[in-house]
Design a protein around this motif. Structure first.
Motif, PDB file in Angstrom:
ATOM      1  N   ARG A  13       7.915  47.247  22.299  1.00 45.83           N
ATOM      2  CA  ARG A  13       8.755  46.542  22.146  1.00 45.83           C
ATOM      3  C   ARG A  13      10.612  46.088  22.233  1.00 45.83           C
ATOM      4  O   ARG A  13      10.565  46.352  23.253  1.00 45.83           O
ATOM      5  CB  ARG A  13       9.447  46.505  20.065  1.00 45.83           C
ATOM      6  N   ALA A  15      14.599  45.363  21.523  1.00 47.25           N
ATOM      7  CA  ALA A  15      15.198  45.211  20.116  1.00 47.25           C
ATOM      8  C   ALA A  15      16.457  45.119  20.498  1.00 47.25           C
ATOM      9  O   ALA A  15      17.474  45.145  20.146  1.00 47.25           O
ATOM     10  CB  ALA A  15      15.175  46.938  20.050  1.00 47.25           C
ATOM     11  N   SER A  17      20.531  43.771  20.221  1.00 43.44           N
ATOM     12  CA  SER A  17      21.700  43.313  19.594  1.00 43.44           C
ATOM     13  C   SER A  17      22.764  41.958  19.580  1.00 43.44           C
ATOM     14  O   SER A  17      22.725  41.718  20.826  1.00 43.44           O
ATOM     15  CB  SER A  17      22.896  44.550  19.642  1.00 43.44           C
ATOM     16  N   GLU A  49      18.535  43.728  15.968  1.00 46.17           N
ATOM     17  CA  GLU A  49      19.040  45.140  15.916  1.00 46.17           C
ATOM     18  C   GLU A  49      20.206  44.420  15.140  1.00 46.17           C
ATOM     19  O   GLU A  49      21.548  44.181  16.009  1.00 46.17           O
ATOM     20  CB  GLU A  49      18.770  46.118  16.974  1.00 46.17           C
ATOM     21  N   TYR A 193      23.059  51.947  14.827  1.00 42.35           N
ATOM     22  CA  TYR A 193      22.137  51.142  15.144  1.00 42.35           C
ATOM     23  C   TYR A 193      21.392  52.381  15.235  1.00 42.35           C
ATOM     24  O   TYR A 193      19.516  52.105  15.334  1.00 42.35           O
ATOM     25  CB  TYR A 193      23.154  50.717  16.338  1.00 42.35           C
ATOM     26  N   ARG A 211      14.237  50.952  27.061  1.00 39.49           N
ATOM     27  CA  ARG A 211      15.121  50.023  27.238  1.00 39.49           C
ATOM     28  C   ARG A 211      16.164  50.815  29.071  1.00 39.49           C
ATOM     29  O   ARG A 211      15.385  51.671  29.509  1.00 39.49           O
ATOM     30  CB  ARG A 211      15.429  50.793  26.050  1.00 39.49           C
ATOM     31  N   ILE A 215      20.861  53.682  26.372  1.00 29.57           N
ATOM     32  CA  ILE A 215      20.538  54.529  25.545  1.00 29.57           C
ATOM     33  C   ILE A 215      19.818  55.963  25.582  1.00 29.57           C
ATOM     34  O   ILE A 215      20.224  57.052  24.626  1.00 29.57           O
ATOM     35  CB  ILE A 215      19.541  53.435  25.434  1.00 29.57           C
TER      36      ILE A 215
END
Ligand code: GLU
Length: 313
Positions: A13, A15, A17, A49, A193, A211, A215
């Motif tokens: 995916r 994702a 923001s 997100e 989040y 990602r 993170i």
């Protein structure tokens, strides 16, 4: 007798923001996660997100979709908007995650006062930590405060959790030491989040997460939240090196990274693939360039790298 079948197709995916338009940093994450999951024959889902209603904007979300389409980054299935799923997150908070979550009335000011008093105490072990590393001292953990009237925190495990990162190598981290009991729902009901991402990654049965490295400090918290929620674990983690300016500063919305300009999409794709240290592809339509990039995709040049610097122009 019928045997339930479990899908073995890889699912990845992207994702974003929508707190701004895509920049070269977020674009490389999109291209890398797309090419990687497609090279495994998988699906690439798109999730917006946007639980942070103060910072997210529907217009940015729309622009992100326009840019992805212009670049031939075609997602599979329906787009998920987290702002439309708040009831689902609250259901988990009130059921599977209920034993781990508690109301908290400590304000930022209360906590600052707490830590400055702690630091003045002789032989205090906390004073070796820089102030922003202070974790929540769990003042409210047993207070049994009303859950609707207060922000909610989650008790994260105080032991090391390990996982194999396909780019950064074996990782060990203790989420309680790194994040403490983080806030999962603010007093104004805004969902944090990483809570929403953890629940959705499980509910969407994501098998591969690729990602940004920024993170990584939250990944063991995510693993423990997914486990506590009874959701399927993510099998494969990859944290990509961050794209930085020639002077080493990370590209981000906070430091006003330029939005991408999709008027020349082929050039943009060639540039992003070069930054990601992938073999060159023939100049063609974005779709055909991505097709070739998928057949050549290789994580090896990214391995153990923390940042990729843009060349000096
Ligand atoms: N929404 C996050 C961002 O835009 C990415 C979250 C994730 O990939 O888990 O930075």
């Amino acid at each position: 007798m019928s045997i339930a079948t479990v899908s073995t197709q890889p699912i990845g995916r992207f994702a974003p923001s929508p707190t701004g338009e895509l920049h070269l940093g977020s674009l490389t994450t999109a291209i890398a996660s797309f090419c990687h999951i497609k090279s495994l024959g998988g699906q690439w889902l798109l999730r917006i997100e946007d639980t942070d209603t103060e910072r997210c904007d529907r217009q940015f979300a729309e622009q992100i979709l326009i840019d992805l389409e212009a670049l031939g980054l075609q997602w599979d299935g329906d787009i998920i908007y987290q702002s439309e799923r708040i009831d689902i997150y609250n259901d988990y908070i009130n059921s599977a995650l209920r034993p781990l979550t508690y109301g908290c009335q400590c304000s930022r000011k209360d906590l600052e006062q707490y830590w400055s008093q702690e630091q003045q105490r002789p032989h205090c072990t906390h004073n070796r930590l820089p102030p922003n590393r202070h974790r929540y001292p769990r003042c409210c953990v047993t207070a049994d405060l009303d859950r609707q009237q207060h922000k909610l925190r989650i008790q994260l495990p105080n032991y090391r959790i390990g996982f194999n990162d396909g780019i950064q190598g074996i990782q060990w981290d203790n989420p309680q030491q790194t994040l403490g009991d983080m806030v999962v729902r603010r007093q104004d009901n805004m969902i944090n989040y990483i809570l929403a991402a953890s629940l959705d990654d499980g509910l969407q049965q994501i098998t591969h997460i690729m990602r940004g490295l920024d993170i990584l400090p939250m990944t063991t918290a995510q693993i423990s939240i997914m486990q506590a929620a009874g959701l399927p674990a993510v099998d494969h983690w990859y944290h990509l090196p961050l794209i930085c300016n020639p002077d080493g500063q990370k590209l981000s919305k906070q430091n006003l990274a330029q939005p991408i300009d999709t008027r020349n999409p082929s050039q943009l794709i060639a540039h992003a693939l070069k930054l990601l240290q992938q073999p060159t592809v023939d100049r063609d339509t974005p779709e055909n360039m991505l097709k070739q990039a998928i057949t050549q995709w290789d994580n090896t040049p990214l391995q153990h790298k923390h940042q990729l610097n843009l060349p000096n122009l």
